[in-house]
Design a protein around this motif. Structure first.
Motif, mmCIF file in Angstrom:
data_model
loop_
_atom_site.group_PDB
_atom_site.id
_atom_site.type_symbol
_atom_site.label_atom_id
_atom_site.label_comp_id
_atom_site.label_asym_id
_atom_site.label_seq_id
_atom_site.Cartn_x
_atom_site.Cartn_y
_atom_site.Cartn_z
ATOM 1 N N TYR A 1 55.047 36.915 37.053
ATOM 2 C CA TYR A 1 54.388 36.875 38.360
ATOM 3 C C TYR A 1 53.293 37.948 38.444
ATOM 4 N N LEU A 2 53.612 39.157 37.995
ATOM 5 C CA LEU A 2 52.642 40.246 38.035
ATOM 6 C C LEU A 2 51.435 39.954 37.145
ATOM 7 N N VAL A 3 51.677 39.351 35.995
ATOM 8 C CA VAL A 3 50.563 38.950 35.127
ATOM 9 C C VAL A 3 49.682 37.935 35.857
ATOM 10 N N GLY A 4 50.321 36.989 36.542
ATOM 11 C CA GLY A 4 49.560 35.998 37.299
ATOM 12 C C GLY A 4 48.726 36.629 38.397
ATOM 13 N N LEU A 5 49.305 37.592 39.110
ATOM 14 C CA LEU A 5 48.546 38.293 40.144
ATOM 15 C C LEU A 5 47.349 39.027 39.545
ATOM 16 N N ALA A 6 47.587 39.729 38.448
ATOM 17 C CA ALA A 6 46.506 40.472 37.800
ATOM 18 C C ALA A 6 45.432 39.520 37.277
ATOM 19 N N GLN A 7 45.860 38.413 36.716
ATOM 20 C CA GLN A 7 44.892 37.434 36.204
ATOM 21 C C GLN A 7 44.048 36.882 37.341
ATOM 22 N N ALA B 1 43.570 41.760 34.817
ATOM 23 C CA ALA B 1 44.386 41.696 33.605
ATOM 24 C C ALA B 1 43.493 41.859 32.380
ATOM 25 N N PRO B 2 43.838 42.809 31.489
ATOM 26 C CA PRO B 2 43.035 42.937 30.274
ATOM 27 C C PRO B 2 43.213 41.691 29.394
ATOM 28 N N PRO B 3 42.260 41.406 28.541
ATOM 29 C CA PRO B 3 42.340 40.204 27.704
ATOM 30 C C PRO B 3 43.601 40.143 26.843
ATOM 31 N N ASP B 4 44.105 41.303 26.443
ATOM 32 C CA ASP B 4 45.284 41.332 25.581
ATOM 33 C C ASP B 4 46.550 41.692 26.365
ATOM 34 N N ALA B 5 46.574 41.359 27.648
ATOM 35 C CA ALA B 5 47.679 41.765 28.523
ATOM 36 C C ALA B 5 49.040 41.301 28.009
ATOM 37 N N LEU B 6 49.137 40.058 27.577
ATOM 38 C CA LEU B 6 50.438 39.543 27.140
ATOM 39 C C LEU B 6 50.944 40.290 25.909
#
Length: 82
Positions: free
Chosen positions: A48-54, A59-64
């Motif tokens: 969820y947090l990744v989705g919010l940041a995206q 979100a940085p390009p290499d976030a995952l």
């Protein structure tokens, strides 16, 4: 098409998300790493947090990859604390 593909396509339609922008395998890898390295409830929260940041464009390009690495390191830090 399997159930996961069907569900992803349905959710993308409902949310107005281009399914081509979804890296399903990378997100599943991330949530697996977080669930095993940190805690199971942390996996959906992280997604969820990744989705919010995206969505916010932060979100940085290499976030995952970065978060997967942090989750692996978290487990090592936890064992060091014991």
């Amino acid at each position: 098409m399997n159930v996961l593909e069907e569900w992803t396509a349905l959710v993308c339609r409902e949310l107005g998300v281009d399914p081509g922008r979804v890296d399903r395998d990378a997100m599943l890898d991330l949530t697996r790493d977080v669930a095993h390295g940190v805690a199971r409830p942390a996996a959906p929260l992280t997604a969820y947090l990744v989705g919010l940041a995206q969505g916010a464009g932060t979100a940085p390009p290499d976030a995952l990859e970065r978060l997967s690495r942090l989750a692996g390191e978290w487990g090592k830090k936890e064992s060091d604390r014991s």
